[in-house]
Structure formats: structure tokens, C-alpha cells
Design a protein around this motif. Structure first.
Motif, mmCIF file in Angstrom:
data_model
loop_
_atom_site.group_PDB
_atom_site.id
_atom_site.type_symbol
_atom_site.label_atom_id
_atom_site.label_comp_id
_atom_site.label_asym_id
_atom_site.label_seq_id
_atom_site.Cartn_x
_atom_site.Cartn_y
_atom_site.Cartn_z
ATOM 1 N N ASP A 198 0.844 -1.195 0.011
ATOM 2 C CA ASP A 198 -0.131 -0.003 -0.044
ATOM 3 C C ASP A 198 0.747 1.150 -0.091
ATOM 4 O OD1 ASP A 198 -2.323 -1.528 0.273
ATOM 5 O OD2 ASP A 198 -2.238 -1.337 2.356
ATOM 6 N N GLU A 199 2.234 1.115 0.682
ATOM 7 C CA GLU A 199 2.862 2.297 0.783
ATOM 8 C C GLU A 199 3.244 2.806 -0.658
ATOM 9 O OE1 GLU A 199 7.266 3.657 2.421
ATOM 10 O OE2 GLU A 199 7.004 1.317 1.764
ATOM 11 N N LEU A 200 3.329 1.823 -1.859
ATOM 12 C CA LEU A 200 3.575 2.345 -3.166
ATOM 13 C C LEU A 200 2.483 3.137 -3.836
ATOM 14 C CD1 LEU A 200 5.381 -0.903 -4.300
ATOM 15 C CD2 LEU A 200 6.295 0.974 -3.435
ATOM 16 N N TYR B 145 -1.010 6.792 2.559
ATOM 17 C CA TYR B 145 -0.023 6.571 3.367
ATOM 18 C C TYR B 145 1.350 7.591 2.706
ATOM 19 C CZ TYR B 145 -2.564 2.747 5.024
ATOM 20 O OH TYR B 145 -3.291 1.942 5.724
ATOM 21 N N SER B 146 0.840 8.576 1.487
ATOM 22 C CA SER B 146 2.029 9.073 0.604
ATOM 23 C C SER B 146 2.456 10.181 1.577
ATOM 24 C CB SER B 146 1.241 9.674 -0.702
ATOM 25 O OG SER B 146 0.244 10.666 -0.278
ATOM 26 N N LYS B 147 1.792 10.623 2.682
ATOM 27 C CA LYS B 147 2.378 11.785 3.280
ATOM 28 C C LYS B 147 3.558 11.312 4.268
ATOM 29 C CE LYS B 147 -2.013 14.282 3.585
ATOM 30 N NZ LYS B 147 -2.835 14.834 4.542
ATOM 31 N N HIS B 148 3.729 9.963 4.414
ATOM 32 C CA HIS B 148 4.981 9.525 5.340
ATOM 33 C C HIS B 148 6.242 10.047 4.471
ATOM 34 C CE1 HIS B 148 5.776 6.562 2.131
ATOM 35 N NE2 HIS B 148 6.753 6.543 2.784
ATOM 36 N N PHE C 66 5.571 10.282 -5.654
ATOM 37 C CA PHE C 66 5.080 11.443 -4.964
ATOM 38 C C PHE C 66 6.071 11.718 -3.483
ATOM 39 C CE2 PHE C 66 3.875 7.044 -3.563
ATOM 40 C CZ PHE C 66 4.208 7.052 -2.185
ATOM 41 N N PRO C 67 6.083 12.537 -2.905
ATOM 42 C CA PRO C 67 4.912 13.525 -2.604
ATOM 43 C C PRO C 67 4.802 14.726 -3.522
ATOM 44 C CG PRO C 67 6.096 13.921 -1.022
ATOM 45 C CD PRO C 67 6.904 12.685 -1.929
ATOM 46 N N ILE D 29 9.790 -4.418 -0.914
ATOM 47 C CA ILE D 29 8.332 -4.527 -0.651
ATOM 48 C C ILE D 29 7.788 -5.645 -1.675
ATOM 49 C CG2 ILE D 29 6.322 -3.113 -1.452
ATOM 50 C CD1 ILE D 29 7.867 -0.455 -0.459
ATOM 51 N N LEU D 30 8.209 -5.620 -2.899
ATOM 52 C CA LEU D 30 7.542 -6.586 -3.969
ATOM 53 C C LEU D 30 8.115 -8.018 -3.542
ATOM 54 C CD1 LEU D 30 8.608 -4.963 -7.406
ATOM 55 C CD2 LEU D 30 6.296 -5.147 -6.291
#
Length: 358
Positions: free
Chosen positions: A197-199, A204-207, A240-241, A264-265
């Protein structure tokens, strides 16, 4: 009969190839003690190998050898030592992140670097490190494990790209800190969180911005701060961001982005599909070159792929075999030995590697 040097065009069934035969890339093409078959002769000819060392046998039809795993490159004790040092590093990282989030004190980068160096020392070689990280994916998860995995992959890539020691240290610190902004999310916001989901952009893009704000006043190299902020930016402006242009994405950010996505993958997370390393390589080959730095991507994927030579895999048809040769033009589709036969996955679109077995 003693071993003899024989031209490839004179090989016959019943002879045994006594030496490892290497491809021009340096990878093992045919392992020692392989019986000669028609497929073996074709393979040798295809790679322009004129001579091999053979043990001539009088029997013309030898049974295909039973396939067994090669002796492990790493001992059980080394695996246990690696796990222990990894767990200690997770604890150190957790303590460091808590301190960064709750105090104004500067970050002790030496503590972070020492934690990683213990892991690298346990591995001893780059190939062993990649193998051990792959094994660890079955047992570890979460922010700290992902940060350590990604930092080690980034450190390897920086080394393969011939970065100097100081830059490798800066890249290591930046990668350890790259997801620290995840601490700013409330626990209930992360109940259904998966790193895949982080991708995505939301929620969560604001992290990346959170992480940058946590370290922007610390005494760190500016490139570390930039990398924390921009490790999800992409060369095609799809990231992003900030959606910044290609020439605004730093070398550190480009490098960390590749290590981050690979980890991650291939991460094992409940509720998400687990990709094999070769699925991840296929994803990079299919969609990566317009998003990531091509030179860095090619260096990383080719080096990673070659660490899986001699590993046992299961194909989508259920057959099990050993990876013999990586195709540098099609990294996700190597040459696989099954018994005394060879399957070139680059020529068999109906088959692919489903699972790594060792």
C-alpha cells in the motif's frame, strides 16, 4: 579412463563432463559431473564452447542423475547468527526512531551504521547476504525489518556502482530513515496496512513529508534529508509526494527507490500476494525503465538475479529444477535444469518460476 579434453562436436551420450563449464558472463552454465545428452551438446554449441573435460564411460545410456540441492553456501549456525544480529539491529533501530520522534537530540549515525555492519559481517559475502535476506523474509516483517532490508540492498547497490565509503554510509543512513515518517500515523490507521500500500499515493503518501519534517533540523548530510523526502519520486513524474521532474531527483533517492521497491515486492505479508524474486525482476523489466534510473536498475537486477544461480525452484507446471544460467537479456526467465534436461524459460512462454524452494 583418465579425464580427457574433448571437442564439443565429438561428445557422445555416456560421457561425463568433469569440470564446471562457465558462460561468458561468469555464471556456471553446466555443473561438474553432468552426463552428456543431446540437450547438453546443443547448449554448449549455443554458447560457443569448443572444449570440455570429460570422463569417457563405456555405457552409452546412463540414467539421468537425481537432482539434489547443492551443499548449502551458508551453515545453519551462520543463519542463526544472522538472525540474532538482525534482531539486535531491529531493537537498535526501534530505540533510535523513538528517540528521534520524541527528543531534539541529534541522530547518532554511528549507532545506526554499527548495527548494519554487524549484519554484513555475519553474511561474509554479497551472495550470502542476498541469500540470508531472502531467508529472513519468511520470519520478519514491519517497519524496522523493512528499513534494514532496504538499507542492506541499497548498500549493496551503492557498492556495485563503485560509490566511495562516505557516500555508502550516507546512503545507508538515508535508507534506514526513509520510512521513519510512518511513525506519525495513528495505530488505528495502520490496522490494515501492507507495505505494498505504501507504493500507492493515498492514504500513506504523506509519510515521506512526515519523515522529512522529523529529521530536517538534525545534523545530517542534506542528501540524506532529500532522500527521505523524495524516495518515492519517479523519473516519469508518476511518484509522490512532490511529483518533481527527473533532473530534480537526487542520485541517493534514485538508488534507494530501487532497493525499496524490490524489498516491498518480495516481502511476505499476510493478505497480499507474495512475489518470487523473479516476479519482481519481471516487474522491473516490464515497468521499471521509465520510472527508475536505467543504469542503476540494470546493475541491481543483473547482480541480484545472478545470486540465485544454483537455487532450486518450482515452475508453474509443478516441476522442480535448479537455476543454471541467468539470461542477461531476460533476467526473469533463466535456464533451469530438471534432471538431465534443460529448459530455457526465455524460449518457453508457457512456463515460469512460481516459487523459490531454498
Amino acid at each position: 579412463m583418465p579425464d580427457i579434453r574433448m571437442r564439443t562436436n565429438r561428445l557422445r551420450n555416456g560421457m561425463i563432463i568433469k569440470n564446471n563449464v562457465y558462460a561468458s558472463s561468469g555464471a556456471i552454465l553446466i555443473p561438474h559431473d553432468t552426463p552428456v545428452t543431446k540437450d547438453i551438446i546443443t547448449l554448449l554449441s549455443k554458447h560457443f564452447i569448443d572444449y570440455v573435460i570429460v570422463d569417457y564411460q563405456t555405457k552409452s545410456n546412463l540414467p539421468a542423475p537425481e537432482l539434489h540441492p547443492e551443499p548449502p553456501k551458508i551453515s545453519p549456525q551462520q543463519i542463526e547468527d544472522f538472525k540474532e544480529s538482525f534482531q539486535i539491529s531491529e531493537e537498535i533501530l526501534s530505540d533510535s526512531f523513538t528517540e528521534i520522534a520524541s527528543t531534539d537530540r541529534d541522530i547518532d549515525v554511528h549507532v545506526l551504521l554499527d548495527a548494519l555492519s554487524q549484519i554484513v559481517e555475519r553474511a561474509q559475502t554479497d551472495v550470502n547476504l542476498c541469500d540470508l535476506l531472502f531467508l529472513m523474509k519468511k520470519n520478519v516483517k514491519g517497519l524496522y525489518a523493512h528499513s534494514i532490508n532496504t538499507a542492506l540492498f541499497a548498500q549493496l547497490l551503492a557498492k556495485w556502482l563503485n560509490y566511495d565509503r562516505h557516500d555508502i554510509e550516507h546512503i545507508t543512513v538515508a535508507t534506514l530513515l526513509h520510512d521513519i515518517g510512518m511513525l506519525k500515523f495513528k495505530e488505528e490507521d495502520l490496522e490494515d496496512f501492507h507495505y505494498k500500500d505504501e507504493l500507492k499515493r493515498e492514504p500513506y503518501s504523506k509519510h515521506a513529508i512526515f519523515g522529512y519534517n522529523m529529521i530536517k533540523e538534525k545534523s545530517l548530510d542534506i542528501r540524506i534529508k532529500q532522500a527521505v523526502l523524495t524516495h518515492h519520486e519517479r523519473l516519469d513524474e508518476s511518484g509522490f509526494p512532490l511529483k518533481i521532474a527527473q533532473n530534480q531527483i537526487s542520485q541517493f533517492s534514485r538508488l534507494i527507490a530501487i532497493a525499496d521497491v524490490y524489498d516491498i515486492l518480495t516481502m511476505k505479508e499476510e493478505g497480499t500476494e507474495t512475489l518470487s524474486p523473479f516476479d519482481a525482476l519481471k516487474e522491473f523489466e516490464s515497468n521499471g525503465h521509465h520510472k527508475f534510473d536505467s543504469h542503476m536498475l540494470i546493475t541491481f537486477t543483473s547482480k541480484i538475479a545472478n545470486t540465485f544461480v544454483q537455487h532450486i525452484v518450482r515452475l508453474n507446471n509443478g516441476e522442480e529444477g535448479r537455476i543454471i544460467l541467468i539470461n542477461k537479456y531476460n533476467l526473469s526467465r533463466p535456464l533451469v535444469q530438471i534432471g538431465s534436461s534443460f529448459i530455457d524459460l526465455a524460449m518457453r512462454n508457457d512456463l515460469y518460476i512460481k516459487e523459490m524452494l531454498d
